[in-house]
Design a protein around this motif. Sequence first.
Motif, short mmCIF file in Angstrom:
data_model
loop_
_atom_site.label_atom_id
_atom_site.label_comp_id
_atom_site.label_asym_id
_atom_site.label_seq_id
_atom_site.Cartn_x
_atom_site.Cartn_y
_atom_site.Cartn_z
N ASN A 178 51.06 55.09 65.49
CA ASN A 178 51.56 54.78 66.84
C ASN A 178 52.69 53.74 66.78
N SER A 179 52.53 52.78 65.89
CA SER A 179 53.57 51.75 65.74
C SER A 179 54.85 52.35 65.17
N ILE A 180 54.71 53.27 64.23
CA ILE A 180 55.88 53.93 63.64
C ILE A 180 56.65 54.69 64.71
N CYS A 181 55.93 55.39 65.57
CA CYS A 181 56.60 56.19 66.60
C CYS A 181 57.27 55.32 67.66
N SER A 182 56.59 54.26 68.11
CA SER A 182 57.16 53.42 69.16
C SER A 182 58.38 52.64 68.66
N ASN A 183 58.25 52.04 67.47
CA ASN A 183 59.39 51.31 66.91
C ASN A 183 60.48 52.26 66.43
N GLY A 184 60.06 53.38 65.86
CA GLY A 184 61.03 54.35 65.36
C GLY A 184 61.89 54.93 66.45
N CYS A 185 61.31 55.16 67.62
CA CYS A 185 62.08 55.68 68.75
C CYS A 185 63.17 54.70 69.15
N ARG A 186 62.82 53.43 69.18
CA ARG A 186 63.80 52.38 69.54
C ARG A 186 64.93 52.31 68.51
N ILE A 187 64.57 52.40 67.24
CA ILE A 187 65.58 52.35 66.18
C ILE A 187 66.48 53.58 66.23
N ALA A 188 65.89 54.74 66.48
CA ALA A 188 66.67 55.98 66.54
C ALA A 188 67.65 55.96 67.72
N ARG A 189 67.24 55.37 68.83
CA ARG A 189 68.16 55.27 69.98
C ARG A 189 69.34 54.36 69.65
N CYS A 190 69.07 53.31 68.89
CA CYS A 190 70.17 52.44 68.45
C CYS A 190 71.09 53.20 67.49
N MET A 191 70.50 53.99 66.61
CA MET A 191 71.30 54.80 65.69
C MET A 191 72.18 55.77 66.46
N LYS A 192 71.64 56.33 67.52
CA LYS A 192 72.41 57.27 68.33
C LYS A 192 73.67 56.60 68.89
N GLU A 193 73.50 55.41 69.45
CA GLU A 193 74.65 54.72 70.03
C GLU A 193 75.65 54.31 68.95
N PHE A 194 75.13 53.93 67.78
CA PHE A 194 76.02 53.56 66.68
C PHE A 194 76.87 54.76 66.24
N PHE A 195 76.23 55.92 66.10
CA PHE A 195 76.96 57.11 65.65
C PHE A 195 77.92 57.61 66.73
N ILE A 196 77.55 57.47 67.99
CA ILE A 196 78.47 57.85 69.06
C ILE A 196 79.71 56.95 69.03
N TYR A 197 79.50 55.66 68.79
CA TYR A 197 80.62 54.73 68.67
C TYR A 197 81.50 55.11 67.48
N GLN A 198 80.87 55.56 66.38
CA GLN A 198 81.61 55.97 65.19
C GLN A 198 82.20 57.38 65.33
N LYS A 199 81.85 58.06 66.44
CA LYS A 199 82.25 59.46 66.68
C LYS A 199 81.74 60.38 65.58
N ASN A 200 80.56 60.06 65.08
CA ASN A 200 79.91 60.85 64.04
C ASN A 200 79.01 61.89 64.72
N TYR A 201 79.43 63.13 64.71
CA TYR A 201 78.74 64.18 65.46
C TYR A 201 77.34 64.47 64.92
N LYS A 202 77.24 64.71 63.61
CA LYS A 202 75.94 65.06 63.02
C LYS A 202 74.96 63.91 63.11
N GLY A 203 75.44 62.71 62.86
CA GLY A 203 74.57 61.54 62.94
C GLY A 203 74.03 61.32 64.34
N ALA A 204 74.91 61.45 65.34
CA ALA A 204 74.49 61.27 66.73
C ALA A 204 73.49 62.34 67.14
N LEU A 205 73.77 63.58 66.76
CA LEU A 205 72.90 64.69 67.15
C LEU A 205 71.50 64.54 66.54
N ASN A 206 71.45 64.23 65.25
CA ASN A 206 70.16 64.09 64.58
C ASN A 206 69.39 62.86 65.05
N SER A 207 70.11 61.80 65.37
CA SER A 207 69.44 60.59 65.88
C SER A 207 68.84 60.84 67.25
#
Length: 267
Positions: free
Chosen positions: A106-135
């Motif tokens: 449960n801790s992995i999923c709750s914290n992991g979701c938060r980290i993945a959302r941050c990864m999404k914004e980072f990849f969108i800022y980098q204009k990295n299509y595959k990274g944003a999509l997978n995140s």
Amino acid sequence: MTKYYLKFDTMKHIMQTPVNCSLEDALHVICRSEEIAWIQLRRNEKKLLNDINADKDGQLRFHILDDKGKRKKRIQTREEKIFVLANDCLTGDPSVHDLSLTQDMNSICSNGCRIARCMKEFFIYQKNYKGALNSMLLAKSLYQKLWDDSPYLLKQLPGIGMVTAKALHSMGVKSFGTLAEADPRRIEIVTGRKYPFGNHLKDSLHLLPPKVEMKVEDTECQRQGKLKLVVTLTRLSQTFQPTKRHYADMIVGSEEDNLILFHEKIR
């Protein structure tokens, strides 16, 4: 980093991800994150984790591999334990029933979701299509504790646990579309629930985001092989008022160049 309350070392792992970041790469970043570094590999857990990674039933999407590319027979590190637990949880029908491991999961999923959302914004800022999509896909999966292609997608609805989801799966109801067309009385017979459970279950589909029709048209063809496209999104008519507001990320990108061409948050 500050927006999602991530630690500095976790952000460094995110920034060091490969350019063509896959879903598995994104999951490995979460497994190495500082937010869940308190999870330890205990001696009495190794046998169960080894059995899960062996995956004789073929349920896991990813596995811990050795240097030869074969499934590792022995889980030896904390990161490997987290990776196996995350994969087991996202199947929708986890093999882990131990209380301690369930809490870790449960801790992995709750914290992991938060980290993945941050990864999404980072990849969108980098204009990295595959990274944003997978995140984005990983964040949604960790939030619901289900892969997007899990046979138990109906667990997302209130009142549906593992037993009910398996019963619905046995009658061929595996998606929201098949549930909408299913007979409420048949649902009650198969699940062993009383009237009006079937009606309430079908009514819970109203909690889902509305269906959207997408239409893409080319309006202008310029020289040098450039096209101007118009994307039209149409929300299909609803006979009910949604009780929850939803939003979506619209991303237009080039898979070949791994480049985001357009991004907008739709509410």
